[in-house]
Scaffold this motif. Structure first.
Motif, PDB file in Angstrom:
ATOM      1  N   CYS A 251     -13.236  29.408  -4.585  1.00 34.50           N
ATOM      2  CA  CYS A 251     -13.357  30.146  -3.328  1.00 34.50           C
ATOM      3  C   CYS A 251     -13.161  31.623  -3.609  1.00 34.50           C
ATOM      4  CB  CYS A 251     -12.377  29.626  -2.287  1.00 34.50           C
ATOM      5  SG  CYS A 251     -10.652  29.847  -2.707  1.00 34.50           S
TER       6      CYS A 251
ATOM      7  N   THR B  39      -8.738  27.413  -0.011  1.00 33.53           N
ATOM      8  CA  THR B  39      -8.998  25.981  -0.138  1.00 33.53           C
ATOM      9  C   THR B  39      -7.742  25.167  -0.431  1.00 33.53           C
ATOM     10  OG1 THR B  39      -9.564  26.334  -2.441  1.00 33.53           O
ATOM     11  CG2 THR B  39     -11.390  26.256  -0.903  1.00 33.53           C
TER      12      THR B  39
ATOM     13  N   GLY C 115     -16.711  26.822  -2.354  1.00 34.78           N
ATOM     14  CA  GLY C 115     -16.542  26.962  -0.922  1.00 34.78           C
ATOM     15  C   GLY C 115     -17.785  27.625  -0.347  1.00 34.78           C
TER      16      GLY C 115
ATOM     17  N   TYR D 273     -15.981  21.461   5.000  1.00 36.74           N
ATOM     18  CA  TYR D 273     -15.063  22.538   4.639  1.00 36.74           C
ATOM     19  C   TYR D 273     -14.345  23.066   5.882  1.00 36.74           C
ATOM     20  CZ  TYR D 273     -13.208  26.688   2.363  1.00 36.74           C
ATOM     21  OH  TYR D 273     -12.367  27.643   1.856  1.00 36.74           O
TER      22      TYR D 273
END
Length: 100
Positions: free
Chosen positions: A8, A14, A55, A83
């Motif tokens: 990410c 995350t 991500g 997500y």
């Protein structure tokens, strides 16, 4: 042992998703090592993992990560809905499917 790397922007966003993925892996009795790193830190870890999952906010760096992986492992972008919901089960399922 399944080794999953989430990438990410800063390696922090995350962390909740990682925890949920670890919990699901434990429920399934799957030995795993799951961590989240920033794009810059990923290059140091990419040779020791089974899959890299980006991500959605860093999807534009997919080619760079694929170049680093050199076809050795799957590289994918995490589904935006999974997500956003921090759905560790869905993300882990996708990782395991791609690892094979």
């Amino acid at each position: 042992m399944k080794k999953i790397l989430l990438v990410c922007a800063a390696g922090m966003s995350t962390s909740l998703l990682v925890e949920r993925m670890k919990a699901r892996a434990a429920e399934l009795n799957i030995e795993s090592e799951i961590e989240a790193l920033s794009i810059s830190e990923a290059s140091n870890k990419i040779d020791s993992v089974d899959i890299v999952m980006l991500g959605p906010q860093v999807r534009y760096q997919e080619k760079q990560i694929k170049d680093m992986a050199a076809g050795r492992i799957p590289v994918t972008v995490i589904d935006m809905l999974a997500y956003g919901k921090m759905d560790g089960t869905a993300v882990l399922d996708k990782a395991l499917e791609l690892i094979g």
